[in-house]
Motif scaffolding. Structure first.
Motif, PDB file in Angstrom:
ATOM      1  N   LYS A 148      38.711   0.110  24.044  1.00 11.98           N
ATOM      2  CA  LYS A 148      38.814  -1.232  23.448  1.00 11.98           C
ATOM      3  C   LYS A 148      38.112  -1.445  22.312  1.00 11.98           C
ATOM      4  O   LYS A 148      38.580  -2.535  21.669  1.00 11.98           O
ATOM      5  N   ASP A 192      43.688   3.569  17.912  1.00  9.06           N
ATOM      6  CA  ASP A 192      43.463   2.265  18.213  1.00  9.06           C
ATOM      7  C   ASP A 192      43.742   1.318  16.883  1.00  9.06           C
ATOM      8  O   ASP A 192      43.099   1.738  15.837  1.00  9.06           O
ATOM      9  N   THR A 236      43.191   5.869  21.126  1.00  5.23           N
ATOM     10  CA  THR A 236      43.756   4.753  22.029  1.00  5.23           C
ATOM     11  C   THR A 236      43.509   5.464  23.591  1.00  5.23           C
ATOM     12  O   THR A 236      43.286   6.466  23.789  1.00  5.23           O
ATOM     13  N   LYS A 237      43.712   4.607  24.708  1.00  2.00           N
ATOM     14  CA  LYS A 237      43.417   5.036  26.034  1.00  2.00           C
ATOM     15  C   LYS A 237      44.437   6.313  26.171  1.00  2.00           C
ATOM     16  O   LYS A 237      44.022   7.274  26.543  1.00  2.00           O
TER      17      LYS A 237
END
Ligand code: HEM
Ligand code: FES
Lengths: 301, 180, 406
Positions: free
Chosen positions: A39, A101, A249-250
């Motif tokens: 995040k 992200d 991103t994850k």
């Protein structure tokens, strides 16, 4: 029963032993790093919304160095020449919108060196304002494919610095299929390719300080927790490392991990398939052996 | 004890049989370990560019580690075969306008490499004296048959060894060559 | 000259008997090899060890088919070819890796069983000594095998352990280079440890297993009550059909049937580890290829060597080496350091009971400390545990000679 008591003692000592040399020892040996689920909490939220149309115009500046193959834009230089110029080959940007992200991506465009936390990052700041950055990000998101394969994720995010020889991947692409001369056994095409990889790796090592390792089997050489927190923020695990934060991103990371698992631990699905059968076999075996023992020992006590 | 014996024997046999079953499973795994690797199998393809060959000159290529004889036949040879040995023509592979002999260069007797004799226009195996004609059909024992033709697929001017094209399948059906 | 019946059908029972004495062999080695009835599952550990050795042998044979003893190729031949290309190659490797680790657990259980029940003296000295020989050979086998994947742990363990032979202050660098065949572990080193691992040491192990079995035949195995059994009398009783009254059972099939059951349970656990929990036996660090220019942050031996490693670690080089040598040989001397006349479970042997548990716990503590970084409190605990280890062995002859005859 006495025998069960003895078994209990053996089991307890074995488990204590195991606990001491495995979970406990490892908890003491490796520092614990908290992950943040990709995040990037150190970066402030974006204050503006991006516009893909505006972004499209701004991207003209990117293709001075990068390719966007899905949009038919080729790279201005081949991988080796790029490395000789910048130290590393700038990535193709087709899949960036799907892997990075959003917040990270936009801040990265504003100040690459700071956001990646690497001291010398070849790419200069490439967006004039937060709005420009958000527009560019919006554009890349608009062209990103819906589904990205684990291999594509690896190539874009890691593959220009890290080879993966178990998948015939070099930092400048797949190892080509070549044929040696039947009379001499010499394979000039393969040698030429090797030389290209060699030049690239030398340049890359100069740029990074050392050659980033081949990741064929890294999935077994590092714990899952290490890999995840390291990719999220390399500095957290190896302070001072030259590896940049890549800003996945994850989901992007999961893709990369899938790929690493496929090359580094390919027997996992086979283990999971065969395991229950073999264990089931021995449970039945032990049961039959117990019945046999009982029939034989009848009358002995 | 007597009635106990029956149960004892039965349990012993049941366990023994079950152990044998497990043994079979283990043997299967061992057999698989002994199989050629997937990478070995995947490497079992070779592409030949047929334009590169010169008439009447034997060239040796390699496929699956075995020598492959490639001989582009001259029109004169073809004419001669038509008259004398029309059956042998079926052993030739037509790519473009030319006819080729493409075969595994290992004697069908015991696997030596027969030598090509340009003057005699035939092959002689030095190991036990076997002989083959210009299309590698056997002419003198001990070899039982002509040199085997590898699976091939014609791809324009190219020949892909290791893949089975319709022409190869027809040869198999007609008994011109044997599966290798 | 023995008598051979001309008319015996080839390979008939009689024919074989005249040539091989099959009936006698069967009697001596199996149906009339008497085992006390009052034993527990710990006495099955010997056969569990034999079975595990069998698994190691079989899996090893199949690993050998694609392993390359070459510093350039070894790592990938194991981690790529065997793990992803060879059919069931991964299975052999996991069985071999887990087997190599678990065999030591069973060896330690087997050893401590012997210590607990006093099965190493009064006629059983040679069983113990041949057993210790097996322990040493298994250690050599495990160490040489650990070199083969040529990962970081292989290389650095090879470096550190061979350096022990410089004998500290004696600076026998020539000896170290002789062992390695090079200044550092390299091609010559890998090749010779490969030879040791797949030929010389296994050959010796097989020989000593036979010897170990042989040493058992005359004294017979001990029992859980320390009872002295008249085997001949008990055997007669058994043969007369009084199986309930007799204190013994034949090895085959009665003792064996229990062994097989224990083995069955053991295999369930073993294969659970093989399929789902093998990390403990395959150290992650060894999945980094050997790099002679970089030592891993943490290096430590496999768990079964940790206690003796920790005995070496707290001291300066020379004293450490002497301590290490002491730890290596002291178990050989157990039958002679134990001065008590009693062959009985430790629980009935006064101070020895405390000695036994103290030794076990001390060795577990040494094992823990051997893996932890040698810093702060861990070093201190390690030092105390090492000193305790020596203290216990020095105390052994004293406390056992004071022991009362039961
Ligand atoms: C792979 C190695 C070994 C194998 C295959 C093996 C096998 C056996 C077998 C089959 C027995 C008889 C049954 C039993 O009591 O469990 C036995 C007994 C024994 N072994 Fe081992 N053994 C091994 C290693 C060792 C070691 C390392 C030691 C200790 C130094 C040892 C000490 C003994 C003793 C003292 C007995 C006699 C037990 C008694 O009389 O109650 N063995 N072994
Ligand atoms: S191998 Fe050619 S004739 Fe025997």
């Amino acid at each position: 029963m006495k025998e069960l008591k003895i078994l209990g003692v053996v089991v307890v000592f074995t488990l204590i032993l195991y606990w001491g040399v495995e979970p406990f020892a490892h908890s003491q040996m490796h520092k614990h790093v908290e992950g943040h689920d990709f995040k990037y909490p150190d970066l402030p939220a974006l204050k503006v919304k991006g516009n893909a149309e505006n972004g499209k115009a701004l991207v003209a500046a990117c293709v001075g160095c990068h390719s966007i193959k899905s949009q038919g834009m080729a790279a201005p230089m081949d991988a080796v020449t790029s490395a000789q110029t910048y130290g590393v080959n700038p990535p193709d940007l087709s899949n960036m919108g799907a892997l990075l992200d959003e917040k990270f991506f936009a801040h990265f465009l504003l100040d690459p060196a700071k956001v990646t936390k690497s001291k010398h990052f070849a790419m200069p700041p490439s967006a004039g304002s937060e709005q420009d950055a958000a527009d560019i990000v919006a554009y890349f998101k608009s062209i990103a494919p819906k589904e990205i394969s684990p291999k594509e994720a690896y190539e874009t995010a890691c593959g220009r610095c890290h080879a993966n020889r178990y998948d015939h991947w070099t930092q400048i692409g797949e190892v080509p299929k070549t044929k040696s001369n039947i009379k001499t056994g010499v394979d000039l095409d393969a040698l030429a390719f090797k030389k290209k990889v060699g030049i690239y790796e030398n340049k890359l090592a100069d740029y990074m300080g050392k050659l980033p390792p081949d990741l064929s089997i890294i999935i077994r050489a590092r714990s899952e927790q290490f890999l995840e927190t390291f990719v999220e923020d390399p500095q957290s695990q190896l302070p001072g490392t030259a590896m940049p934060r890549v800003g996945l991103t994850k989901e992007g990371y999961e893709k990369v991990k899938d790929y690493l698992e496929k090359t580094g631990d390919p027997s996992k699905p086979k283990r999971e398939e065969l395991g229950p059968w073999v264990i089931g076999y021995f449970i039945l075996f032990a049961f039959l052996a117990f019945l046999w023992k009982k029939s034989i020992w009848k009358g002995h006590h | 004890m007597a009635n106990n014996n029956g149960r004892r024997d039965f349990m012993g046999k049941a366990l023994g049989g079950f152990t044998a079953l497990g043994g079979l499973g283990a043997l299967y795994a061992m057999k698989r370990t002994w199989d050629p690797l997937p990478s070995v199998k995947a490497a079992g393809f070779t592409t030949l560019n047929m334009k590169e060959y010169k008439e009447g000159q034997l060239v040796t290529e390699k496929w699956r580690g075995k020598p492959i004889f490639v001989l582009k036949q001259t029109p004169a040879t073809i004419e001669k075969l038509k008259k004398e040995k029309p059956d042998d023509l079926k052993r030739l592979i037509k790519v473009g306008d030319a006819h080729y002999t493409v075969c595994i260069g290992l004697c069908t007797h015991l696997g030596c490499i027969p030598g090509f004799r340009p003057e005699e226009q035939d092959f002689l195996c030095a190991c036990h004296g076997g002989m083959y004609d210009i299309t590698a059909q056997v002419t003198k024992a001990p070899p039982p048959r002509g040199l085997d033709i590898p699976p091939f697929r014609i791809d324009g001017e190219k020949l892909v060894l290791g893949e089975e094209g319709p022409e190869y399948k027809k040869m198999l059906e007609d008994g011109i060559t044997m599966p290798v | 000259m023995a008598h051979f019946d001309e008319n015996a059908r080839p390979f008939s029972h009689k024919w074989l008997n005249e040539r091989l004495a099959v009936d006698t062999l069967k009697r001596v080695l199996s149906t009339e090899y008497w085992i006390p009835k009052n034993i527990n599952f710990l006495w099955a550990m010997g056969m569990v060890l034999a079975a595990t050795f069998g698994l190691l042998l079989i899996s090893g044979i199949f690993l050998l088919m694609y392993y390359q003893p070459n510093t350039q190729l070894a790592f990938d031949s194991v981690n790529y070819t065997i793990m992803s290309e060879v059919g069931y190659g991964w299975l052999w490797r996991h069985i071999h890796g887990v087997g190599a680790s678990v065999v030591f657990l069973i060896i330690y259980i087997h050893m401590f069983t012997g210590i607990y029940y006093g099965s190493y003296k009064r006629g059983r000295e040679l069983i113990w000594l041949s057993g210790m020989l097996l322990f040493v050979l298994f250690s050599a086998e495990a160490f040489s095998g650990y070199m083969l994947p040529w990962g970081q742990m292989s290389y650095w363990a090879g470096m550190v352990i061979t350096n022990l032979f410089s004998m500290g202050g004696l600076h026998l660098n020539g000896l170290v280079e002789w062992i390695r065949g090079d200044y550092v572990p390299g091609q010559a080193f890998l090749n010779r440890f490969f030879m040791l691992h797949v030929l010389l040491v296994p050959l010796a192990i097989i020989g000593v297993i036979v010897l170990h079995f042989g040493t058992l035949r005359i004294p017979h195995v001990n029992n859980q009550d320390g009872e002295e059994i008249d085997f001949e009398e008990a055997a007669e009783l058994y043969k007369a059909g009084k199986v309930k009254e007799s204190k013994v059972i034949p090895f085959n099939p009665v003792f064996l049937s229990k062994d097989v059951f224990v083995m069955g349970v053991y295999f369930v656990i073993f294969f659970y580890l093989v399929f789902y929990h093998f990390e403990f036996a395959m150290d992650p660090v060894n999945f980094d290829p050997a790099d002679p220019l970089k030592t891993p942050t943490h290096i430590y031996p496999e768990w079964y060597f940790l206690w003796s490693y920790e005995v070496l670690r707290p001291f300066s080089t020379n004293i450490g080496l002497i301590a290490f040598a002491f730890a290596q040989v002291i178990f050989f001397l157990l039958p002679f350091l134990d001065r008590s006349p009693n062959v009985a479970p430790a629980s009935r042997r006064g101070l020895f009971k405390y000695w036994f548990w103290a030794l076990l716990i001390d060795m577990i503590i040494l094992t823990f400390m051997g893996k932890l970084p040698p810093e702060g409190i861990w070093s201190t605990i390690g030092l105390v545990a090492a000193l305790t280890f020596f203290g216990l062995w020095i105390a052994l002859p004293i406390i056992t000679s004071k022991e009362k005859k039961l």
